[in-house]
Every structure is written in C-alpha cells, then in structure tokens.
Design an enzyme around this catalytic site. Structure first.
Site, PDB file in Angstrom:
ATOM      1  N   CYS A  88       0.813  -1.222   0.000  1.00 22.73           N
ATOM      2  CA  CYS A  88       0.000   0.000   0.000  1.00 22.73           C
ATOM      3  C   CYS A  88       0.847   1.274   0.000  1.00 22.73           C
ATOM      4  CB  CYS A  88      -0.984  -0.002   1.157  1.00 22.73           C
ATOM      5  SG  CYS A  88      -0.276  -0.237   2.797  1.00 22.73           S
ATOM      6  N   ASP A 265      -7.377   5.582  -1.859  1.00 16.84           N
ATOM      7  CA  ASP A 265      -7.025   4.414  -1.063  1.00 16.84           C
ATOM      8  C   ASP A 265      -6.528   3.297  -1.975  1.00 16.84           C
ATOM      9  OD1 ASP A 265      -6.975   2.176   0.594  1.00 16.84           O
ATOM     10  OD2 ASP A 265      -8.773   2.774   1.689  1.00 16.84           O
ATOM     11  N   HIS A 267      -6.113   0.191  -1.249  1.00 18.77           N
ATOM     12  CA  HIS A 267      -6.472  -1.134  -0.743  1.00 18.77           C
ATOM     13  C   HIS A 267      -7.641  -1.767  -1.489  1.00 18.77           C
ATOM     14  CE1 HIS A 267      -4.284   0.858   2.532  1.00 18.77           C
ATOM     15  NE2 HIS A 267      -3.860  -0.358   2.830  1.00 18.77           N
TER      16      HIS A 267
END
Length: 385
Positions: A88, A265, A267
């Site tokens: 990430c 993000d 993820h």
C-alpha cells in the site's frame, strides 16, 4: 490492511455500492464531499462543495489511482504475484509521483476522460504498470527497496518510498524530474539548487523538482497543533499530495474539506494488464482501473503521525515562490512542522538515554520535534530548547 473501499469496489475496481461513510439519500449518492456550502481544496485548487461538486469529482478522477494488483509477473525471491497486504505505501508513492508527472507534462488544468488517448498520458500510465520494464512498477520499487534494507514483501514507511523514488527517477530521462528528500525536518535550499541548476548562473537550466519532506508529527497520534499547517500545504500551488495514512494503512492524501482530509485508497485488489495504445476494449477497461471518481474522507486527527509532504517546482521561479509561501503561510506558527535553511548545519547526534526517551512524551509539544528514521520509525528524538 483492507480498507473500506473493499466493501464497495469489486475485485477489478468496479463500483458496486456505497462509498466512504454514509450513503446520502435513496439514490445511493456517495458521501465523499459534505453537502454544505463550504470550501474544498484539491492539490492547490479551490472549489465550492455544492456548486462545483461535479468539478471536484472530475478532478479526483483525473488523478492516477494506484492500487494493489494481482496476477503480475512473479516478483523477487518470494515469487509474489500480488502486493495485497504489503504494497500500500509503495502504491501511494506511485500516486504522488504520477501526480507530479501529470502536472509537469500535462498541466494542473488537465482532466482525464474514458476517451483520453493522449500519448503523453499513455506514457505516464505505462510507467506504473506491473512489469519489470516499467520504470516505476511495483517490481522496480520493491527491488530498489533492497538498497534501503527492505526486502520484497516488506512494508515501507513514507521516507523509505521517497528514497526509492529518488533513485528510480534517475533512470528515466523522459520524466525530466529530480527528487530531493529533505531529511531531519529541514529543507536546505543550497542542496536543492546544486541538484536542479545545471548552470548556477542560468535559471533556465533548472531541472524540474519533486520536493519530498518526510515528517513525524506526534508519537502514536498526530498532534492537533500541526493540522493548520498541513491544511495550508494543500492550498499551495504545486502541491503534489501527501504520502501517509492511518495506523498500519497507507493512503494518498490529495485535499481537505473542513476538518477532514481527502484521500485515494490503494487497498483494492485489481487485475494486472497494459494500457498499450488504448485501442482494444481490454486496454480501455484497464485504463479505467487507474481512476476513481470518489475520494475517501477521514478526520485529520485520525491520520498516522508519519507522513511526507510533496511539492512540484517546475521552474526556478516556482521554487522561489514555494519557499516564500512555506515561510509565510505554513511555517508561521509557534511550532513549525519543519525548517528552511540556506546551508546544512553540522549534524547533531542524539545521546539520549532510554529513560530520557521515555520522558520525551511528557514534554510540552512546543518543546519537542520528532525526527523520521530511514524507515519512518520514531525511536530517535530531538529536544528543542
């Protein structure tokens, strides 16, 4: 490490339901931007939350959204074919570098659409595809991380990914970008001028700069005293975003509204592929996986204290303007988040005992500053008298 985005994005990044926070109304309209008459800042651009909502989302969608991928060529000795669970922060590094390249080569006013086939844009996207030949692929970043004592599959801190990107851009002549990482909470302007000016007597010899400033603004939580300064950074021309996150979860911060920070993000696990010349349907679909219309939103106080501020300076004049803006708009508080100096001072090595380090947390915030290690950890401290 999975985020709330996994709940509404399918495995290939297709919108499936509600976005960050509550769903507004029966239409399923995402609650990404508060529906109040307030100001929203995105990478140096100001918007009205109600009157310019579509423009805000168009701006968000035009940023390169780099996420976990699966099914790529085996990576490193572990022969990993996905970076889910460990990549990430590497993806956040990709996003800030991609933003700098888009701003540098296409301009801040450029917007993406599903029909975009601009050759410059395709060159930028291809540099972040997950294969060994791509300059800034997960393969290149992870393997270069070994020079920073990070093995393939290990999690990076903000400073580590900055150091890796600094090395990788040297191999890509087309990107025309230099990276300077300001260590010890200090921007040394002479170091930057030596890096970016090929001819000290000629400002036109300036090589575009991505300035990265790693910081640690608290112990386990971000100190609220630093939040006004962070907000000011989002308002500056040339701001390329912030590499950071919340505890154990890296995020790419691009703007703010009121007391909330806006982010992309990484993820979400998507397939690997190639954008090519964007002529086949598969290439068109793959290009779309690099774009997300809706930003995430969390409170500034929920951020992890380890982060890195990133600024693009296309010219010598823009660098001088940035330094002045930082001094007059960001570093004007009684507890500035970093310092600007002309020359490098002799390094000071802490000789604090373990007891002194434990006692550090009891100091008044105005008497202390944290210093990032190479891996972004917080085991070294500087006491400010």
């Amino acid at each position: 490490m999975d985020s709330v985005f996994e709940a509404y994005l399918g495995p290939d990044g297709v919108l499936a339901g509600a976005v960050v926070g509550a769903v507004a109304g029966a239409t399923g309209e995402p609650d990404d931007i508060p529906q109040t008459n307030t100001t929203v800042w995105i990478l140096g651009k100001r918007y009205n939350a109600i009157q310019e909502l579509d423009l805000i989302r168009r701006d968000v969608q035009s940023r390169l959204w780099c996420t976990y991928r699966r099914g790529f060529v085996p990576l490193g000795e572990p022969q990993l074919t996905t970076d889910k669970g460990w990549g990430c922060m590497l993806r956040c590094g990709q996003m800030v570098l991609a933003q700098a390249l888009i701003d540098l080569h296409l301009g801040r006013e450029w917007f993406w659409t599903p029909e975009t086939r601009d050759q410059t844009y395709l060159k930028i996207v291809s540099r972040f595809e997950d294969c060994r030949k791509s300059y800034f692929s997960i393969h290149q970043i992870a393997l270069m991380g070994d020079s920073e004592d990070k093995k393939v599959g290990q999690w990076f801190g903000p400073n580590t990914v900055a150091q890796v990107l600094k090395k990788l851009v040297r191999y890509d002549d087309w990107c025309s970008l230099m990276i300077h990482v300001a260590m010890d909470n200090t921007i040394v302007t002479d170091d930057i001028l030596n890096l970016c000016l090929e001819n000290p007597q000629n400002d036109d010899s300036w090589k575009p700069l991505l300035l990265i400033v790693p910081l640690r603004l608290g112990l386990s939580d971000i100190n609220p005293i630093y939040i006004p300064a962070l907000k000011s950074c989002f308002e500056l021309l040339g701001f390329s975003g912030m590499i950071g996150g919340r505890p154990n979860q890296a995020l790419y911060f691009m703007g703010y509204v009121d007391d909330d920070v806006l982010f992309l993000d990484p993820h979400t696990t998507q397939r690997s592929g190639s954008v090519g010349q964007k002529t086949s349907q598969d290439e068109i679909d793959f290009d779309a996986t690099f774009h997300q219309r809706y930003a995430g939103r969390i409170q500034f106080t929920q951020m992890d204290p380890s982060l890195a501020l990133c600024f693009l300076c296309k010219t010598r004049i823009s660098f001088d303007i940035l330094m002045e803006d930082l001094k007059t708009k960001v570093l004007i508080t009684s507890t500035p988040i970093f310092e600007i100096t002309k020359t490098r001072s002799p390094e000071w090595v802490s000789s604090m005992s373990d007891f002194e380090k434990l006692s550090y947390s009891s100091l008044d915030p105005s008497k202390r500053r944290n210093c990032c290690n190479e891996d972004g950890s917080d085991d070294d401290f500087e006491i400010i008298s």
